[in-house]
Structures are given as structure tokens and as C-alpha cells.
Design a protein around this motif. Structure first.
Motif, PDB file in Angstrom:
ATOM      1  N   ASP A  31      -1.650   4.161   9.228  1.00 13.88           N
ATOM      2  CA  ASP A  31      -1.633   3.111   8.202  1.00 13.88           C
ATOM      3  C   ASP A  31      -1.973   3.732   6.844  1.00 13.88           C
ATOM      4  OD1 ASP A  31      -2.155  -0.187   8.055  1.00 13.88           O
ATOM      5  OD2 ASP A  31      -3.225   0.991   6.540  1.00 13.88           O
ATOM      6  N   ILE A  32      -1.142   3.442   5.852  1.00 16.35           N
ATOM      7  CA  ILE A  32      -1.385   3.987   4.504  1.00 16.35           C
ATOM      8  C   ILE A  32      -2.637   3.316   3.926  1.00 16.35           C
ATOM      9  CG2 ILE A  32      -0.432   4.262   2.183  1.00 16.35           C
ATOM     10  CD1 ILE A  32       2.364   4.031   3.456  1.00 16.35           C
TER      11      ILE A  32
ATOM     12  N   LEU B  47      -5.289   1.799   1.304  1.00 11.99           N
ATOM     13  CA  LEU B  47      -5.368   1.085   0.010  1.00 11.99           C
ATOM     14  C   LEU B  47      -3.994   0.917  -0.643  1.00 11.99           C
ATOM     15  CD1 LEU B  47      -8.586   2.903  -1.296  1.00 11.99           C
ATOM     16  CD2 LEU B  47      -8.420   0.685  -0.149  1.00 11.99           C
ATOM     17  N   PHE B  48      -3.052   0.531   0.184  1.00  6.15           N
ATOM     18  CA  PHE B  48      -1.674   0.432  -0.301  1.00  6.15           C
ATOM     19  C   PHE B  48      -1.513  -0.731  -1.273  1.00  6.15           C
ATOM     20  CE2 PHE B  48       2.995  -0.254   0.612  1.00  6.15           C
ATOM     21  CZ  PHE B  48       3.377   0.818  -0.152  1.00  6.15           C
ATOM     22  N   LYS B  49      -2.299  -1.776  -1.058  1.00  6.89           N
ATOM     23  CA  LYS B  49      -2.228  -2.921  -1.974  1.00  6.89           C
ATOM     24  C   LYS B  49      -2.600  -2.460  -3.395  1.00  6.89           C
ATOM     25  CE  LYS B  49      -3.908  -7.624  -2.670  1.00  6.89           C
ATOM     26  NZ  LYS B  49      -3.935  -7.398  -4.104  1.00  6.89           N
TER      27      LYS B  49
ATOM     28  N   ASN C  20       0.311  -0.594  -4.897  1.00  2.00           N
ATOM     29  CA  ASN C  20       1.337  -1.547  -5.357  1.00  2.00           C
ATOM     30  C   ASN C  20       0.926  -2.221  -6.654  1.00  2.00           C
ATOM     31  OD1 ASN C  20       3.516  -1.566  -3.594  1.00  2.00           O
ATOM     32  ND2 ASN C  20       2.465  -2.838  -2.103  1.00  2.00           N
TER      33      ASN C  20
ATOM     34  N   HIS D  59       5.680  -2.639  -7.128  1.00  2.00           N
ATOM     35  CA  HIS D  59       6.207  -2.769  -5.761  1.00  2.00           C
ATOM     36  C   HIS D  59       7.307  -1.733  -5.476  1.00  2.00           C
ATOM     37  CE1 HIS D  59       6.048  -5.405  -2.265  1.00  2.00           C
ATOM     38  NE2 HIS D  59       7.334  -5.187  -2.132  1.00  2.00           N
TER      39      HIS D  59
ATOM     40  N   ASP E 282       7.552   0.883  -2.542  1.00  2.00           N
ATOM     41  CA  ASP E 282       8.688   1.069  -1.613  1.00  2.00           C
ATOM     42  C   ASP E 282       9.022   2.556  -1.478  1.00  2.00           C
ATOM     43  OD1 ASP E 282       8.875  -1.586  -1.194  1.00  2.00           O
ATOM     44  OD2 ASP E 282      10.737  -1.897  -2.308  1.00  2.00           O
TER      45      ASP E 282
ATOM     46  N   LEU F  33       6.640   4.160   0.853  1.00  2.00           N
ATOM     47  CA  LEU F  33       6.936   3.843   2.263  1.00  2.00           C
ATOM     48  C   LEU F  33       8.076   4.709   2.781  1.00  2.00           C
ATOM     49  CD1 LEU F  33       6.579  -0.027   2.245  1.00  2.00           C
ATOM     50  CD2 LEU F  33       5.269   1.577   3.616  1.00  2.00           C
TER      51      LEU F  33
ATOM     52  N   ARG G  75       8.564   1.685  12.236  1.00  2.00           N
ATOM     53  CA  ARG G  75       7.743   0.947  11.269  1.00  2.00           C
ATOM     54  C   ARG G  75       7.327  -0.340  11.970  1.00  2.00           C
ATOM     55  NH1 ARG G  75       9.656  -1.532   5.501  1.00  2.00           N
ATOM     56  NH2 ARG G  75       7.604  -2.249   4.797  1.00  2.00           N
TER      57      ARG G  75
ATOM     58  N   GLU H 165       2.820  -1.512   6.010  1.00  2.00           N
ATOM     59  CA  GLU H 165       2.563  -0.088   5.719  1.00  2.00           C
ATOM     60  C   GLU H 165       1.986   0.593   6.947  1.00  2.00           C
ATOM     61  OE1 GLU H 165       0.392  -2.273   5.712  1.00  2.00           O
ATOM     62  OE2 GLU H 165      -1.547  -1.674   4.919  1.00  2.00           O
TER      63      GLU H 165
ATOM     64  N   LYS I  46     -10.779   3.195   9.104  1.00  2.00           N
ATOM     65  CA  LYS I  46     -10.876   2.519   7.793  1.00  2.00           C
ATOM     66  C   LYS I  46     -12.350   2.339   7.431  1.00  2.00           C
ATOM     67  CE  LYS I  46      -6.408   1.544   7.083  1.00  2.00           C
ATOM     68  NZ  LYS I  46      -5.640   1.954   5.920  1.00  2.00           N
TER      69      LYS I  46
ATOM     70  N   ARG J 119     -11.691   5.975   5.563  1.00  2.00           N
ATOM     71  CA  ARG J 119     -10.231   6.190   5.423  1.00  2.00           C
ATOM     72  C   ARG J 119      -9.888   7.677   5.371  1.00  2.00           C
ATOM     73  NH1 ARG J 119     -11.332   1.634   2.343  1.00  2.00           N
ATOM     74  NH2 ARG J 119     -10.258  -0.232   3.078  1.00  2.00           N
TER      75      ARG J 119
HETATM   76  N1  LIG Z   1       5.914  -1.961  -1.786  1.00  2.00           N
HETATM   77  C1  LIG Z   1       5.787  -2.554  -0.611  1.00  2.00           C
HETATM   78  N2  LIG Z   1       4.588  -3.051  -0.253  1.00  2.00           N
HETATM   79  C2  LIG Z   1       4.477  -3.611   0.963  1.00  2.00           C
HETATM   80  C3  LIG Z   1       5.560  -3.715   1.862  1.00  2.00           C
HETATM   81  N3  LIG Z   1       5.118  -4.333   2.998  1.00  2.00           N
HETATM   82  C4  LIG Z   1       3.815  -4.609   2.803  1.00  2.00           C
HETATM   83  N4  LIG Z   1       3.401  -4.160   1.596  1.00  2.00           N
HETATM   84  C5  LIG Z   1       2.080  -4.278   0.955  1.00  2.00           C
HETATM   85  O1  LIG Z   1       1.117  -3.525   1.663  1.00  2.00           O
HETATM   86  C6  LIG Z   1      -0.170  -4.007   1.267  1.00  2.00           C
HETATM   87  C7  LIG Z   1      -1.113  -3.911   2.454  1.00  2.00           C
HETATM   88  O2  LIG Z   1      -2.356  -4.305   1.990  1.00  2.00           O
HETATM   89  P1  LIG Z   1      -3.624  -4.463   2.923  1.00  2.00           P
HETATM   90  O3  LIG Z   1      -3.225  -4.960   4.289  1.00  2.00           O
HETATM   91  O4  LIG Z   1      -4.591  -5.292   2.154  1.00  2.00           O
HETATM   92  O5  LIG Z   1      -4.153  -3.018   3.159  1.00  2.00           O
HETATM   93  P2  LIG Z   1      -4.459  -1.832   2.174  1.00  2.00           P
HETATM   94  O6  LIG Z   1      -4.464  -2.234   0.749  1.00  2.00           O
HETATM   95  O7  LIG Z   1      -3.552  -0.712   2.553  1.00  2.00           O
HETATM   96  O8  LIG Z   1      -5.952  -1.467   2.559  1.00  2.00           O
HETATM   97  P3  LIG Z   1      -6.462  -0.691   3.854  1.00  2.00           P
HETATM   98  O9  LIG Z   1      -5.413  -0.833   4.945  1.00  2.00           O
HETATM   99  O10 LIG Z   1      -7.743  -1.397   4.209  1.00  2.00           O
HETATM  100  O11 LIG Z   1      -6.655   0.724   3.455  1.00  2.00           O
HETATM  101  C8  LIG Z   1       0.040  -5.443   0.788  1.00  2.00           C
HETATM  102  O12 LIG Z   1      -0.245  -5.511  -0.591  1.00  2.00           O
HETATM  103  C9  LIG Z   1       1.523  -5.684   1.018  1.00  2.00           C
HETATM  104  O13 LIG Z   1       2.100  -6.475  -0.011  1.00  2.00           O
HETATM  105  C10 LIG Z   1       6.820  -3.205   1.435  1.00  2.00           C
HETATM  106  O14 LIG Z   1       7.844  -3.247   2.144  1.00  2.00           O
HETATM  107  N5  LIG Z   1       6.898  -2.632   0.202  1.00  2.00           N
END
Ligand SMILES: Nc1nc2c(ncn2[C@@H]2O[C@H](COP(=O)(O)OP(=O)(O)OP(=O)(O)O)[C@@H](O)[C@H]2O)c(=O)[nH]1
Length: 316
Positions: A193-194, A196-198, A201, A206, A210, A213, A232, A236, A305, A309
Motif C-alpha cells: 500500500d502506498i 500517505l497517498f491522499k 494527491n 489527482h 495517477d 499509481l 491492483r 492504492e 502503518k 510506514r
Molecule cells: N490519483 C488517484 N488517487 C486515488 C485513486 N484511487 C484512490 N486514490 C486515493 O488514494 C487515497 C488513499 O487515501 P487513504 O486511504 O486515506 O490512505 P493514505 O493517504 O495512503 O494513508 P496511509 O494508507 O495511512 O498511509 C485517497 O485520497 C484516494 O482518493 C486513483 O485511481 N488515482
């Protein structure tokens, strides 16, 4: 010169709905007739356009990309084209061609502006035409989004990353698990799992997300052995099945994947940026289902996590 027949047709033009043509006669005189043969191009995407074209007779088709794609819109007698360039002063945004022999009234943009200035009715009609366009475009966008979702669901490939999707995984992984179990071979599962992907973004957009990803999916797929399976799983999150692998080997593979991802930087609006990966690893127990194996790997991922992380943790 506009003849009587054309004048009658003009009465049915949407632009002139409820307008008396006599009151705008002096401006109509500054327009000219244009006849197109079937297949002839009226407007090309990216080319300058200085006219609004009212269709007196015949049919025009609008193509947004090129002719290999289905037409975006079809217009007949009473409709008009070319109003976008009029309103924003930019070049034509689409290819427009005659589907049959077509008769048009070409109205220079300055004449249309003069019409708008002297007739509220024409201004209102023009707004109504634009509203109709926007509604059609919105509908086309919704249809195309629905269609790509349907394609995605019917397919086994994730449209964004090009690797397999969850649908494929739910068929392929239980088969691989069954095979290993029958042969008495070891098998492990990694959930990657990536981190702090949120935040990524939110900071870089966004589209940049992408790109991450796509890149991470490619790094992971390239970093695996030929017998390993990757898909997948969700936003993420990636599920990696390692047949014929004991826990030690699975941990080495997970660490290698984590290193690969951390070492790979991506161009963003704020320069090169990289992301990190957390992994949960679980070794299959006898008789365990994919669901059970996944939820143990998930618990290990949660530990990774919680423990800061960018790390790999093993399931109980
Ligand atoms: N750009 C993009 N973002 C995506 C996609 N699918 C999901 N996401 C984003 O991935 C983010 C996942 O956020 P969280 O589940 O809060 O996890 P996180 O920020 O990675 O935090 P941790 O997992 O706790 O490290 C969300 O903001 C989703 O909007 C996609 O296809 N493209």
C-alpha cells in the motif's frame, strides 16, 4: 444573395425563433450562401473560424477526435455550428463535415454580434442554443464514463495501471492457492500500500497521483519473479501472490519491492518526488481461503502503518 426558398428555411432556424426577419434584413444581407458536397469539410479542429453557419438544408456531423471515432453530434436544418469560436474567439474545436449535400448560410461573426446588439430575441436564442449544446456534452460525458466503467468491469485489466484488476484476482488467486495446497507447496501473500497517498494527491493533484499509481504498478510487476501474480486490489493497494515461496523469501521480495518504489522519483509541480510503500506479508496456512489469508496480510499491513510506514511487517 438569399432567395425566397432560403428565406423560408431561415424562418425555421433556431437562432431566429420568434424573430421577424424583416427587422434584421440589413444584417442578413451581409451573409452569404455556402453549398457543401457530401463529405466536404466545413471546419477543421485547430483551424481559424470566423463564421456561424446556419443549416438551411442537409446534415452536418461533428467529430471531436477524428473520423475513426463515432460522431459527437449530428445537426440538421434549423441548427447552427461554429458558435464556440464566436463566443471565445478561439480556433474551431472539432471537425465538421457534410453528411449529405448541404446548404448553409454563412454569417460573419461581426454580423452575429451586431444581431445580438440589436435583437434581444436573437441573444436569447443564442443562449438557448448554447445551453442545449452544454446539456448534450454533459450527457455525452456521462455516457462515456459509464461505458468505460462497464468496459473496466467486463475486463480483467485495470484501465489506469494496465496490470490485472480485482475481478481477475478473485478468479486467479483461489486457483493458484488450490494448486499450491494440492502440491503441498508453500505460498505467501503481500499486500502493498502506498503511504500517505491522499497527502500526495492533495499536494500534487489527482493526475500526478495517477502517474504514481502507474509507475508503482510497473515497478512492482517488474520486481517480481515470473511465477508471481500481481493485481491492483483497490485505490492504492496491490495484492501480490507468491507461489512456491516461504516466509523468508516473501520478506526478501517485499523488502526489494519497497526499495524499488522508494528509489523511483517522479516529476511533479514541485520537482522530483518519491513515495514509499508499506507491506503486510502472510504465509498461507493449511486449508486457508483467499479471504482469510488476505485479512491476516491486511492486519500485518496495519502494523506496518502504525509502526511508521515505509516498512514490511509479517502476519501472526
Ligand atoms: N490519483 C488517484 N488517487 C486515488 C485513486 N484511487 C484512490 N486514490 C486515493 O488514494 C487515497 C488513499 O487515501 P487513504 O486511504 O486515506 O490512505 P493514505 O493517504 O495512503 O494513508 P496511509 O494508507 O495511512 O498511509 C485517497 O485520497 C484516494 O482518493 C486513483 O485511481 N488515482
Amino acid at each position: 444573395m438569399i432567395d425566397r426558398e432560403d428565406r423560408q428555411r431561415l424562418q425555421h432556424a433556431k437562432l431566429f425563433a420568434n424573430i421577424s426577419l424583416e427587422s434584421i434584413e440589413h444584417l442578413l444581407e451581409r451573409c452569404h450562401r455556402l453549398d457543401l458536397e457530401r463529405g466536404e469539410h466545413l471546419l477543421e479542429a485547430g483551424a481559424a473560424n470566423s463564421h456561424l453557419y446556419l443549416i438551411l438544408d442537409g446534415e452536418l456531423r461533428v467529430y471531436l477526435a477524428d473520423r475513426t471515432m463515432p460522431e459527437h453530434a449530428v445537426f440538421g436544418a434549423g441548427d447552427c455550428v461554429g458558435e464556440m469560436s464566436l463566443l471565445d474567439g478561439q480556433k474551431a474545436s472539432a471537425l465538421v463535415l457534410a453528411a449529405h449535400d448541404t446548404r448553409l448560410l454563412a454569417m460573419p461573426h461581426e454580423v452575429l454580434w451586431a444581431l445580438v446588439d440589436c435583437s434581444h430575441g436573437v441573444a436569447r436564442n443564442l443562449l438557448a442554443i448554447m445551453a442545449g449544446r452544454m446539456r448534450n456534452d454533459n450527457l455525452a460525458m456521462v455516457n462515456s464514463q459509464t461505458q468505460s466503467l462497464e468496459f473496466e468491469q467486463a475486463s480483467s485489466v485495470d484501465a489506469l495501471t494496465g496490470i490485472h484488476n480485482r475481478r481477475w484476482l478473485l478468479e486467479a488467486y483461489p486457483r493458484a492457492i488450490g494448486r499450491c495446497e494440492r502440491n503441498g507447496e508453500s505460498l505467501c501473500l503481500i499486500i502493498a500500500d502506498i503511504d500517505l497517498f491522499k497527502r500526495f494527491n492533495d499536494r500534487f493533484g489527482h493526475l500526478a497521483g495517477d502517474g504514481v499509481l502507474r509507475r508503482v504498478a510497473r515497478q512492482l510487476a517488474d520486481g517480481l519473479r515470473t511465477q508471481d501474480l500481481i493485481a491492483r486490489y483497490g485505490g492504492e493497494e496491490f495484492l501480490i501472490l507468491l507461489p512456491h515461496a516461504g516466509l523468508d523469501e516473501a520478506l526478501l521480495i517485499a523488502e526489494r519491492l519497497r526499495d524499488l518504489v522508494a528509489a523511483c522519483a517522479l516529476e511533479t509541480s514541485e520537482g522530483m518526488q518519491s513515495v514509499t510503500l508499506s507491506c503486510g506479508v502472510a504465509q498461507m496456512r493449511k486449508g486457508e481461503t483467499l479471504d482469510e489469508l488476505t485479512s491476516r496480510a491486511d492486519a500485518a499491513l496495519l502494523n506496518a502503518k502504525e509502526n511508521g510506514r515505509d516498512r514490511v511487517e509479517t502476519a501472526e
